[in-house]
Design an enzyme around this catalytic site. Structure first.
Site, PDB file in Angstrom:
ATOM      1  N   ARG A 123      -0.138   8.502  13.216  1.00 59.61           N
ATOM      2  CA  ARG A 123      -0.035   9.957  13.076  1.00 59.61           C
ATOM      3  C   ARG A 123      -1.164  10.613  13.856  1.00 59.61           C
ATOM      4  O   ARG A 123      -2.074   9.941  14.323  1.00 59.61           O
ATOM      5  CB  ARG A 123      -0.111  10.367  11.604  1.00 59.61           C
ATOM      6  CG  ARG A 123      -1.441  10.000  10.967  1.00 59.61           C
ATOM      7  CD  ARG A 123      -1.512  10.500   9.539  1.00 59.61           C
ATOM      8  NE  ARG A 123      -2.736  10.010   8.906  1.00 59.61           N
ATOM      9  CZ  ARG A 123      -3.052  10.220   7.632  1.00 59.61           C
ATOM     10  NH1 ARG A 123      -2.235  10.890   6.839  1.00 59.61           N
ATOM     11  NH2 ARG A 123      -4.173   9.757   7.132  1.00 59.61           N
ATOM     12  N   ASN A 161      -3.250  19.235   9.141  1.00 63.66           N
ATOM     13  CA  ASN A 161      -3.779  18.425   8.042  1.00 63.66           C
ATOM     14  C   ASN A 161      -5.003  17.682   8.517  1.00 63.66           C
ATOM     15  O   ASN A 161      -4.969  17.041   9.562  1.00 63.66           O
ATOM     16  CB  ASN A 161      -2.748  17.395   7.572  1.00 63.66           C
ATOM     17  CG  ASN A 161      -3.190  16.689   6.301  1.00 63.66           C
ATOM     18  OD1 ASN A 161      -3.371  17.336   5.270  1.00 63.66           O
ATOM     19  ND2 ASN A 161      -3.389  15.393   6.378  1.00 63.66           N
ATOM     20  N   GLU A 162      -6.081  17.781   7.757  1.00 64.02           N
ATOM     21  CA  GLU A 162      -7.314  17.071   8.097  1.00 64.02           C
ATOM     22  C   GLU A 162      -7.513  17.045   9.613  1.00 64.02           C
ATOM     23  O   GLU A 162      -7.578  15.981  10.232  1.00 64.02           O
ATOM     24  CB  GLU A 162      -7.310  15.648   7.535  1.00 64.02           C
ATOM     25  CG  GLU A 162      -7.465  15.615   6.032  1.00 64.02           C
ATOM     26  CD  GLU A 162      -7.762  14.220   5.476  1.00 64.02           C
ATOM     27  OE1 GLU A 162      -7.540  13.228   6.186  1.00 64.02           O
ATOM     28  OE2 GLU A 162      -8.221  14.140   4.332  1.00 64.02           O
ATOM     29  N   GLU A 319      -7.167  17.255  -1.806  1.00 60.77           N
ATOM     30  CA  GLU A 319      -6.758  15.864  -2.045  1.00 60.77           C
ATOM     31  C   GLU A 319      -7.902  15.107  -2.688  1.00 60.77           C
ATOM     32  O   GLU A 319      -9.051  15.239  -2.278  1.00 60.77           O
ATOM     33  CB  GLU A 319      -6.472  15.138  -0.730  1.00 60.77           C
ATOM     34  CG  GLU A 319      -5.331  15.659   0.074  1.00 60.77           C
ATOM     35  CD  GLU A 319      -5.171  14.834   1.365  1.00 60.77           C
ATOM     36  OE1 GLU A 319      -5.645  13.676   1.416  1.00 60.77           O
ATOM     37  OE2 GLU A 319      -4.603  15.373   2.314  1.00 60.77           O
ATOM     38  N   TRP A 327      -7.199   2.241   2.024  1.00 61.95           N
ATOM     39  CA  TRP A 327      -7.806   2.129   3.348  1.00 61.95           C
ATOM     40  C   TRP A 327      -9.203   1.551   3.353  1.00 61.95           C
ATOM     41  O   TRP A 327      -9.847   1.501   4.388  1.00 61.95           O
ATOM     42  CB  TRP A 327      -7.764   3.472   4.072  1.00 61.95           C
ATOM     43  CG  TRP A 327      -8.059   4.679   3.243  1.00 61.95           C
ATOM     44  CD1 TRP A 327      -7.138   5.533   2.694  1.00 61.95           C
ATOM     45  CD2 TRP A 327      -9.345   5.181   2.834  1.00 61.95           C
ATOM     46  NE1 TRP A 327      -7.763   6.535   1.974  1.00 61.95           N
ATOM     47  CE2 TRP A 327      -9.122   6.340   2.045  1.00 61.95           C
ATOM     48  CE3 TRP A 327     -10.662   4.764   3.052  1.00 61.95           C
ATOM     49  CZ2 TRP A 327     -10.149   7.081   1.478  1.00 61.95           C
ATOM     50  CZ3 TRP A 327     -11.687   5.509   2.485  1.00 61.95           C
ATOM     51  CH2 TRP A 327     -11.426   6.643   1.715  1.00 61.95           C
ATOM     52  N   GLU A 367       1.105   3.982   3.400  1.00 61.81           N
ATOM     53  CA  GLU A 367       0.323   4.395   2.222  1.00 61.81           C
ATOM     54  C   GLU A 367       1.005   4.003   0.917  1.00 61.81           C
ATOM     55  O   GLU A 367       0.746   4.604  -0.128  1.00 61.81           O
ATOM     56  CB  GLU A 367       0.041   5.895   2.308  1.00 61.81           C
ATOM     57  CG  GLU A 367      -0.861   6.184   3.495  1.00 61.81           C
ATOM     58  CD  GLU A 367      -1.324   7.626   3.619  1.00 61.81           C
ATOM     59  OE1 GLU A 367      -0.514   8.520   3.348  1.00 61.81           O
ATOM     60  OE2 GLU A 367      -2.490   7.828   4.009  1.00 61.81           O
ATOM     61  N   LYS A 368       1.850   2.960   0.971  1.00 59.42           N
ATOM     62  CA  LYS A 368       2.583   2.599  -0.241  1.00 59.42           C
ATOM     63  C   LYS A 368       1.679   2.012  -1.316  1.00 59.42           C
ATOM     64  O   LYS A 368       2.045   1.987  -2.483  1.00 59.42           O
ATOM     65  CB  LYS A 368       3.742   1.656   0.071  1.00 59.42           C
ATOM     66  CG  LYS A 368       3.376   0.352   0.746  1.00 59.42           C
ATOM     67  CD  LYS A 368       4.646  -0.453   1.039  1.00 59.42           C
ATOM     68  CE  LYS A 368       4.369  -1.692   1.851  1.00 59.42           C
ATOM     69  NZ  LYS A 368       3.918  -1.366   3.224  1.00 59.42           N
ATOM     70  N   HIS A 370      -1.328   3.271  -1.921  1.00 54.31           N
ATOM     71  CA  HIS A 370      -2.257   4.350  -2.299  1.00 54.31           C
ATOM     72  C   HIS A 370      -1.744   4.974  -3.591  1.00 54.31           C
ATOM     73  O   HIS A 370      -0.567   5.309  -3.698  1.00 54.31           O
ATOM     74  CB  HIS A 370      -2.293   5.387  -1.174  1.00 54.31           C
ATOM     75  CG  HIS A 370      -3.398   6.387  -1.264  1.00 54.31           C
ATOM     76  ND1 HIS A 370      -3.500   7.318  -2.281  1.00 54.31           N
ATOM     77  CD2 HIS A 370      -4.458   6.616  -0.445  1.00 54.31           C
ATOM     78  CE1 HIS A 370      -4.575   8.071  -2.074  1.00 54.31           C
ATOM     79  NE2 HIS A 370      -5.178   7.664  -0.971  1.00 54.31           N
TER      80      HIS A 370
HETATM   81  C1  GLA Z   1      -6.030  11.827   3.870  1.00 50.31           C
HETATM   82  C2  GLA Z   1      -4.731  12.425   4.379  1.00 50.31           C
HETATM   83  C3  GLA Z   1      -3.561  12.103   3.509  1.00 50.31           C
HETATM   84  C4  GLA Z   1      -3.604  10.648   3.097  1.00 50.31           C
HETATM   85  C5  GLA Z   1      -4.904  10.379   2.388  1.00 50.31           C
HETATM   86  C6  GLA Z   1      -5.015   8.967   1.872  1.00 50.31           C
HETATM   87  O1  GLA Z   1      -6.662  12.601   2.932  1.00 50.31           O
HETATM   88  O2  GLA Z   1      -4.811  13.819   4.511  1.00 50.31           O
HETATM   89  O3  GLA Z   1      -2.377  12.359   4.256  1.00 50.31           O
HETATM   90  O4  GLA Z   1      -3.501   9.841   4.235  1.00 50.31           O
HETATM   91  O5  GLA Z   1      -5.950  10.575   3.290  1.00 50.31           O
HETATM   92  O6  GLA Z   1      -6.229   8.741   1.218  1.00 50.31           O
END
Ligand code: GLA
Ligand code: GLA
Length: 688
Positions: A123, A161-162, A319, A327, A367-368, A370
Site C-alpha cells: 500500500r 491515511n498515516e 487508531e 508487525w 493484517e489478519k 492484527h
Molecule cells: C496503521 C495503519 C492501519 C493499520 C495499522 C496496524 O496504523 O493506519 O491501516 O495498518 O497500522 O497496526
C-alpha cells in the site's frame, strides 16, 4: 464564511449539541459480505460504537477504472450506519492507488535512495510530488466530497491515511524537481544555497539549480544540510498533499472538520507534526503500545505530546489496538486490564475520541493477525467483552468528562522535531543518540516523581511554565536561543542536556566553544565532546553512572554551581552537571551525560524543588500512579493510572471515583493493577 471554531471538533450528526466521547474503529465493510454488515451494526450498538472511519483503503472498489465509479455499496453502508446512530469519519480513500492507475502511470511510484522502484503489492506506493498522482487523488476527493458532503452521517473528513508511513522519502525525478523548487523558495539564489549547504566542502559548489539532487546513494556521507533540507522538504511535500485534499473538502463542505491521522511516536519519524498540527481542524493520532513493562509510560508520553500538539483542544485517538499487532517480531496479546488502561490514558491526556484499528479482524490479507474490536473468535470473547465494557464506561461512567480540557501542568518538556532529524543522521560524534529516548527518559523521571509535565513542541508557549526541560535541543536557531534567554531572564527555570545548542538552522556549528548561544546562559563552555562507546560508563561523584556522552566543561560564571563532577575517566574532577542561578530568580541547568534512572530522578527532584514545582500527589502515591487533570466548568477530573502490578489504595485522596476503582464499605477506593480511575474533584482543588 464559516467560523473556523465551528470546525474544531467532530460534527455529531445525532444530537449535535451534546458532548460525548467518540468510540469506534476503522471499518472495512468491503472485506465482508452483506450478511456480516448486519451483524456488524448489531455488535457496534452493543459495544457503544458511535463513530467509524470508513473507506481508508477503498479506492480500487470506488473507482474500478479511470472513468468508472461504484458508490452503491458505500451509499448503502453510510445509510445503514446513520440509521443505527453511528457517525462517519469518511476517508478520502487516496491512501493506496489502484492497479489500473499504477499500470497506466508507473511514474507515480516512489523511488528509493538507491534507485529502486517501490512497486505495487502492498500500500501507499505513490509519490507525493507526482502531478499525475495528485490529479487522480484530487478527482477522487472531489467525487467523494460531492457525493457525501451532505450525507447526514458525516462527522469529519479523514485525508488519506498515516501520510508518510511508507512513502516518507521519495528520491524520484519528480521529487528532485520539487526539491529544487522548494530550495529556490527557501534560498532564492544558488549562492544562498551554496552558503547554507557549505558547498565549498568536498567540492560540492553548484552553479545551476539543475545540478541539485535529493540525497541519493552517494560514495560517502551526503552533505548534512542537504539531508536536513531533504527531511524538511519531504515533510512539506506530504503536507502539501494534505493541504490539496483539504482545500477541496473545505470548498465543498466548509462546516465539516478535516483531519488526518498522525503517528506522533511511531517508528516513522519523518513528518514534522509540530508544523502539521496547524493544518488540521483537529489533531488525530495513532499509537501502538510497546509490549514491555515501560510501554504505558511511552504511551503516556505519546498521548501527552499529542495533547501538546492539540494545544489543549480535544483530539482524536484514531487508531490503537485492542490486543496484539502483527508487525513486531513477536506479537503478544494485551494482559487483562490493559485494553481499558491504554485507552483511558489517552483520554487522560485530552483525547475525546477513542478508536481502534480495526472493527472486525480480517480473515485474510497482511493484517489478519492484527487484533480488532471483533476478533476471529467472534463476540463471545474476552476482547469483545472488554471492548463493550469500555464503550459503556465512556458513555456512562465518564459521560460528564467529555468536552472537558486537560489542565496545564507547571512543568514542560520540549520535544523538537528538527533536532530529532539532525541527531539521527550520519557523520556525528556518536550514532547512539536519540532525541525520543532522551525525552522519554526525562518524562519517566517526572512520572517517577509524581510531578505533572506537559510535553510540548518547540513553538508552543512554554514561557507559561515554571520549569522547562529541553533535552538534546541540538539544532538551535538564534531566535530559539533568544527565547531561552528571555525565558530564564523572566524567572523561568531551564534544564538542558548534552549536545544541545550545537548547530544553527543550517546545521552550521555555533563557534567559539559549545554550546554557542547557550554558553552565557549556562555559565559554562565546552571545548571538546567526549562521547562514550556503547556499554561504556563513567562514574560521577554522587555515585551516578553516565553513559553515551560526557563533556570537558569549563565553568565561566561565578553564578554557576557545579552539582556533580566526574569521578573517574579522563574527565575526573571536571563538572558533569551544573546550575546557574541568574539574577531575577530564574536558572539554567546543564546535564552533560545520560544519567542512570535513579540519579536522573534525584537530580530532577532537586531541580523541580528549586523551581518551586511540586508533586500534587500524596507522598505514598508518587511514582506508583500517573496523574493528569481534565477540567470543565463545574468539576475537574483527576485521572490516576496505576503504573504497578499491585493494587494501590487511594487513602489520602478525596473525590468521587467515577470508574476503575474498587470501593468496599468505608474503605478507601483501590486502584486496580494497571488500572485507571477517574475521580471527580472540585475545580478549585486541581485546575491551575
Ligand atoms: C496503521 C495503519 C492501519 C493499520 C495499522 C496496524 O496504523 O493506519 O491501516 O495498518 O497500522 O497496526
Ligand atoms: C581521509 C580523507 C580526508 C578526510 C579523512 C577523515 O583521510 O582523505 O579527506 O575525510 O579521511 O578521517
Amino acid at each position: 464564511m464559516t467560523d473556523p471554531a465551528a470546525r474544531d471538533w467532530l460534527r455529531w450528526p445525532h444530537e449535535p449539541d451534546r458532548a460525548r466521547f467518540g468510540y469506534g474503529a476503522d471499518y472495512n465493510p468491503e472485506q465482508w459480505p452483506r450478511e456480516v454488515w448486519e451483524e456488524d451494526l448489531r455488535l457496534m450498538r452493543r459495544a457503544g460504537v458511535n463513530i467509524v472511519t470508513l473507506g481508508v483503503f477503498s479506492w480500487s472498489r470506488l473507482q474500478p477504472g479511470p472513468d468508472t465509479w461504484d458508490f452503491g455499496w458505500l451509499d448503502e453502508i453510510m445509510d445503514r450506519l446513520h440509521e443505527n446512530g453511528i457517525a462517519v469519519d469518511l476517508a478520502t480513500a487516496t491512501a493506496s492507488p489502484p492497479a489500473w492507475l499504477t499500470t497506466a502511470h508507473p511514474e507515480v511510484l516512489p523511488v528509493t535512495r538507491t534507485g529502486e522502484t517501490v512497486w505495487p503489492g502492498a500500500r501507499q506506493h505513490w509519490r507525493p510530488t507526482s502531478p499525475v498522482f495528485r490529479r487522480y487523488a484530487l478527482a477522487l476527493t472531489t467525487a467523494l466530497a460531492e457525493r457525501y458532503g451532505g450525507h447526514p452521517s458525516l462527522a469529519a473528513w479523514h485525508v488519506s491515511n498515516e501520510l508518510g508511513c511508507h512513502n516518507a522519502h521519495d528520491y524520484s525525478d519528480d521529487a528532485a524537481a520539487a526539491f529544487r523548487a522548494w530550495l529556490r523558495g527557501r534560498y532564492a539564489t544558488i549562492d544562498g544555497l551554496n552558503h547554507a549547504w557549505a558547498t565549498d566542502f568536498w567540492s560540492q559548489r553548484y552553479t545551476d539549480w539543475d545540478q541539485v539532487l535529493p540525497p541519493r546513494l552517494a560514495a560517502s556521507h551526503v552533505n548534512p544540510t542537504q539531508q536536513l533540507d531533504f527531511a524538511r522538504f519531504s515533510s512539506d511535500a506530504l503536507r502539501d498533499h494534505l493541504r490539496a485534499e483539504r482545500e477541496i473538502l473545505r470548498r465543498h463542505t466548509p462546516d465539516i472538520p478535516v483531519t488526518t491521522n498522525f503517528m506522533v511516536m511511531g517508528h516513522v519519524q519523518e513528518m514534522n507534526y509540530a508544523d502539521w498540527a496547524h493544518e488540521v481542524d483537529f489533531v488525530s493520532n495513532d499509537h501502538y503500545v510497546r509490549p514491555d513493562p515501560t510501554g504505558a509510560d511511552e504511551l503516556s508520553f505519546s498521548a501527552n505530546l499529542t495533547g501538546g500538539l492539540a494545544r489543549g483542544r480535544p483530539w482524536y485517538l484514531m487508531e490503537h489496538s485492542t490486543s496484539a499487532v502483527n508487525w513486531r517480531a513477536v506479537n503478544p496479546p494485551k494482559a487483562p486490564g490493559e485494553l481499558a488502561r491504554d485507552s483511558l490514558l489517552h483520554v487522560a491526556h485530552g483525547a475525546d475520541a477513542v478508536c481502534y484499528f480495526q472493527w472486525r479482524q480480517s480473515a485474510a490479507g497482511a493484517e489478519k493477525y492484527h487484533s480488532a474490536m471483533v476478533p476471529h473468535a467472534g463476540s463471545d470473547s474476552r476482547v469483545f467483552r472488554d471492548v463493550a465494557e469500555l464503550g459503556r464506561v465512556l458513555a456512562e461512567d465518564l459521560a460528564e468528562v467529555a468536552g472537558t480540557r486537560r489542565s496545564p501542568a507547571r512543568a514542560a518538556l520540549v520535544f523538537d522535531w528538527e533536532s530529532r532529524w539532525a541527531v539521527r543522521r550520519d557523520s556525528l560524534p556518536s550514532s547512539l543518540l536519540n532525541v525520543h529516548t532522551e525525552a522519554l527518559d526525562w518524562y519517566t523521571a517526572f512520572l517517577d516523581l509524581g510531578v505533572r509535565v506537559d510535553v510540548v513542541p518547540t513553538d508552543a508557549d512554554w514561557e507559561e511554565y515554571d520549569l522547562v526541560v529541553a533535552p538534546l535541543l541540538h539544532l538551535l536557531p538564534g531566535a530559539t536561543a533568544r527565547r531561552l534567554d528571555d525565558y530564564v531572564a523572566g524567572g523561568g527555570h531551564l534544564v538542558t542536556t548534552y549536545f544541545s545548542g550545537i548547530v544553527d538552522e543550517n546545521d552550521h556549528v555555533h563557534l567559539g566553544g559549545y554550546p554557542g548561544p547557550l554558553r552565557d546562559l549556562l555559565g559554562l563552555s565546552i571545548e571538546e565532546f567526549a562521547p562514550l562507546p556503547e556499554g561504556a560508563r563513567v562514574t560521577l561523584d554522587d555515585g551516578a553512572t553516565g553513559t553515551l556522552w560526557s563533556d570537558r566543561i569549563t565553568v565561566t560564571s561565578p553564578e554557576t554551581e557545579v552539582l556533580t563532577r566526574y569521578a573517574d575517566g579522563p574527565l575526573a574532577g571536571g563538572a558533569a552537571s551544573t546550575r546557574r542561578a541568574v539574577p531575577g530568580g530564574g536558572s539554567a541547568a546543564y546535564v552533560s551525560t545520560r544519567l542512570d534512572d535513579e540519579h536522573r530522578v534525584a537530580l530532577l527532584r532537586r531541580l523541580t524543588r528549586e523551581a518551586g514545582v511540586d508533586s500534587e500527589l500524596p507522598e505514598d502515591l508518587r511514582g506508583r500512579v500517573e496523574a493528569t487533570v481534565r477540567a470543565g466548568e463545574d468539576a475537574a477530573y483527576l485521572f490516576l493510572t496505576n503504573r504497578t502490578d499491585e493494587p494501590v489504595k487511594l487513602d489520602e485522596l478525596s473525590g468521587t471515583p467515577l470508574t476503575g476503582a474498587d470501593v468496599t464499605g468505608e474503605e478507601a477506593p483501590v486502584l486496580r493493577p494497571r488500572g485507571t480511575t477517574v475521580l471527580r474533584v472540585p475545580v478549585a482543588d486541581v485546575a491551575r
